[in-house]
Scaffold this motif. Structure first.
Motif, short mmCIF file in Angstrom:
data_model
loop_
_atom_site.label_atom_id
_atom_site.label_comp_id
_atom_site.label_asym_id
_atom_site.label_seq_id
_atom_site.Cartn_x
_atom_site.Cartn_y
_atom_site.Cartn_z
N TYR A 87 0.83 -1.20 0.00
CA TYR A 87 0.00 0.00 0.00
C TYR A 87 0.87 1.25 0.00
O TYR A 87 1.98 1.25 0.54
CB TYR A 87 -0.91 0.00 1.22
N ARG B 114 1.83 5.18 1.09
CA ARG B 114 1.76 5.86 2.40
C ARG B 114 0.36 6.42 2.66
O ARG B 114 -0.20 6.26 3.74
CB ARG B 114 2.82 6.97 2.45
N ASN B 115 -0.20 7.07 1.63
CA ASN B 115 -1.57 7.61 1.76
C ASN B 115 -2.54 6.56 2.23
O ASN B 115 -3.34 6.78 3.14
CB ASN B 115 -2.07 8.09 0.39
N SER B 116 -2.48 5.41 1.58
CA SER B 116 -3.43 4.33 1.88
C SER B 116 -3.20 3.80 3.29
O SER B 116 -4.14 3.57 4.04
CB SER B 116 -3.28 3.19 0.87
N ARG B 117 -1.92 3.58 3.62
CA ARG B 117 -1.62 3.07 4.96
C ARG B 117 -2.13 4.03 6.03
O ARG B 117 -2.68 3.61 7.05
CB ARG B 117 -0.10 2.86 5.13
N ILE B 118 -1.93 5.33 5.79
CA ILE B 118 -2.34 6.32 6.78
C ILE B 118 -3.85 6.29 7.00
O ILE B 118 -4.33 6.37 8.14
CB ILE B 118 -1.84 7.73 6.37
N SER B 119 -4.61 6.10 5.93
CA SER B 119 -6.07 6.01 6.07
C SER B 119 -6.42 4.78 6.92
O SER B 119 -7.21 4.88 7.86
CB SER B 119 -6.72 5.92 4.69
N ALA B 120 -5.83 3.64 6.60
CA ALA B 120 -6.15 2.40 7.31
C ALA B 120 -5.73 2.48 8.78
O ALA B 120 -6.49 2.09 9.68
CB ALA B 120 -5.48 1.21 6.63
N THR C 131 -5.29 5.17 10.62
CA THR C 131 -6.18 6.12 11.30
C THR C 131 -7.47 5.42 11.72
O THR C 131 -7.92 5.53 12.87
CB THR C 131 -6.52 7.31 10.38
N LYS C 132 -8.05 4.66 10.79
CA LYS C 132 -9.31 3.98 11.10
C LYS C 132 -9.13 2.99 12.26
O LYS C 132 -9.92 2.96 13.19
CB LYS C 132 -9.83 3.25 9.86
N LEU D 112 -0.72 -4.39 6.85
CA LEU D 112 -0.44 -3.51 5.72
C LEU D 112 0.82 -3.91 4.94
O LEU D 112 1.21 -3.23 4.00
CB LEU D 112 -0.32 -2.06 6.22
N VAL E 212 2.79 11.09 11.08
CA VAL E 212 1.93 11.99 10.29
C VAL E 212 0.56 12.10 10.94
O VAL E 212 0.01 13.20 11.10
CB VAL E 212 1.77 11.46 8.84
N ILE E 213 0.01 10.95 11.34
CA ILE E 213 -1.32 10.92 11.95
C ILE E 213 -1.33 11.71 13.25
O ILE E 213 -2.20 12.53 13.51
CB ILE E 213 -1.77 9.45 12.20
#
Lengths: 269, 269
Positions: free
Chosen positions: B4, B6-12, B14-15, B34, B47-48
């Motif tokens: 994945y 970085r963008n995708s990992r960060i979304s997952a 976060t959730k 991931l 980042v989160i």
């Protein structure tokens, strides 16, 4: 005003979507909070939609038009749902759960947020297209689960009370026969609780013969409203049911066998 | 196995963090889901943490050591909390809420997930450092709010019952004087509900003189356990309180004035 990187925006949008399940959120809303163009936000959301779909963590839907936007629909992947049900069954097989009268003690499960939260996702996902206006339950044990389903469907919760309270004003009360005790009981709803012509989902911990469900259906009738679905954690398969509408459950309970074992399996409905 | 961005990992991530508040989650866990190195996950989390802090959407804490990892602590920014309380007060000022006996009807508020959810964040954040083992409430109206606080603190919920139930086994029952009705009532907890030597937070809808709170403290004593904090949505300022421990509230209620207006303001405790 601060600008955020795509990474940062994606984290914030993910959080806002997940905390407002089934609510249509406009791109303008994100655009203002994150100080970014709507086209940029649109691209961010595309990333979120793809990864959540790929990891089976729910769906992000786009609603076109003037009142449009995006919304998060909670869902659990098939494999995770199966594992969750298996885990529930293992917990239920603990013999110390059998209390005098051959009842199964499940209060701890119904009050454990880590379980209720996930059970809520599973049940809400089954009713994602139901267009329910409310989730209804009867006090007490089913309230957290019913609350989670209501939260995920983005609708208010209603709790029928077994004793009408001084602080709720005029109530409508009906009689019903409880499957647990075999006795005539009553339950009521404050008049101001419910708009007429509403569609309601009933959520509870245990489903037996359906005495309570039929009581709820009768009660809703008094409000010119309708029971459109039933969801429970445990379905007691020992008793024949008489229900006004189909139902869904997470676990099938077949009673306690001669060896004193609790017989349960994941539901497939 | 899929990789994945970085963008995708960060979304997952976060959730997953937000759905497991106050739970320590290991980097290994994210790393496996991931398919990414722990060092990469570490950077994602940075980042989160930064964006949630910058937008006042809660904190991500790092716990060092072998059993370490990260956890999400729910919190609401000062400005948002103030606006939320102001909105609550506006809802409460609606005169149709006054029901016979000068009670304030707040059942709809206590069952609305969009309100309860945010009230839960505010109360949980006040008790983030309390090290509570359980959240306790008494049936019925406070259950969703108590559930949300329990969920955000990552602990189980306990509900004291006004009538002990056949499906719960042996119970401990105590008498107390209800502030609402002025009558002697009883409430009980199933023996298996609670481990001894536990620290508990009491969460409810309305706080009056404290009859119920003192009843809960007495009940917890019977389990060699302790009441360490109190959180309510509405604090009735008309009555003098006698409480075993300090409390926090969202809204102060000063009764109905001669013009029939409901007098409320955001709490500052």
């Amino acid at each position: 005003m601060q600008k955020y990187s795509r990474n940062s925006r994606i984290s914030a949008i993910t959080k806002l979507l997940i905390e407002n399940p089934n609510k249509i959120m406009s791109l303008n809303y994100f655009s203002e909070i994150l100080n970014a163009a709507k086209s940029t936000i649109s691209e961010d959301i595309l990333v979120i939609r793809e990864v959540l779909e790929s990891l089976e963590m729910g769906r992000v839907e786009t609603i076109a038009g003037a009142t449009g936007g995006v919304r998060f629909i909670a869902a659990m992947g098939e494999k995770e749902e199966k594992a969750f049900k298996t885990g529930l069954c293992e917990m239920l097989r603990d013999r110390s759960r059998i209390v005098p009268g051959n009842f199964l003690y499940i209060t701890d499960i119904m009050l454990d947020p880590t379980i209720v939260h996930r059970a809520g996702v599973v049940l809400a996902s089954k009713f994602a297209k139901s267009k329910a206006d409310y989730v209804i339950t009867v006090e007490t044990k089913g309230i957290p689960l019913a609350y989670e389903v209501a939260r995920y469907l983005g609708v208010p919760l209603i709790v029928a009370r077994k004793n009408s309270k001084v602080t709720e004003g005029t109530s409508v009360t009906i009689n019903y026969v409880s499957g647990t005790t075999g006795r005539l009981q009553n339950m009521g709803l404050a008049k101001r609780t419910l708009k007429s012509s509403s569609k309601c989902l009933f959520i509870d911990d245990f489903l037996r013969a359906g005495g309570t469900v039929n009581g709820i259906a009768d009660l809703l009738n008094e409000f010119d409203s309708e029971l459109i679905g039933i969801g429970v954690l445990v379905d007691n398969k020992e008793v024949t049911k008489k229900l006004p509408t189909p139902y869904t459950s997470l676990v099938d309970y077949h009673g306690v066998n001669a060896e004193g074992e609790v017989i349960v399996e994941g539901s497939t409905n």
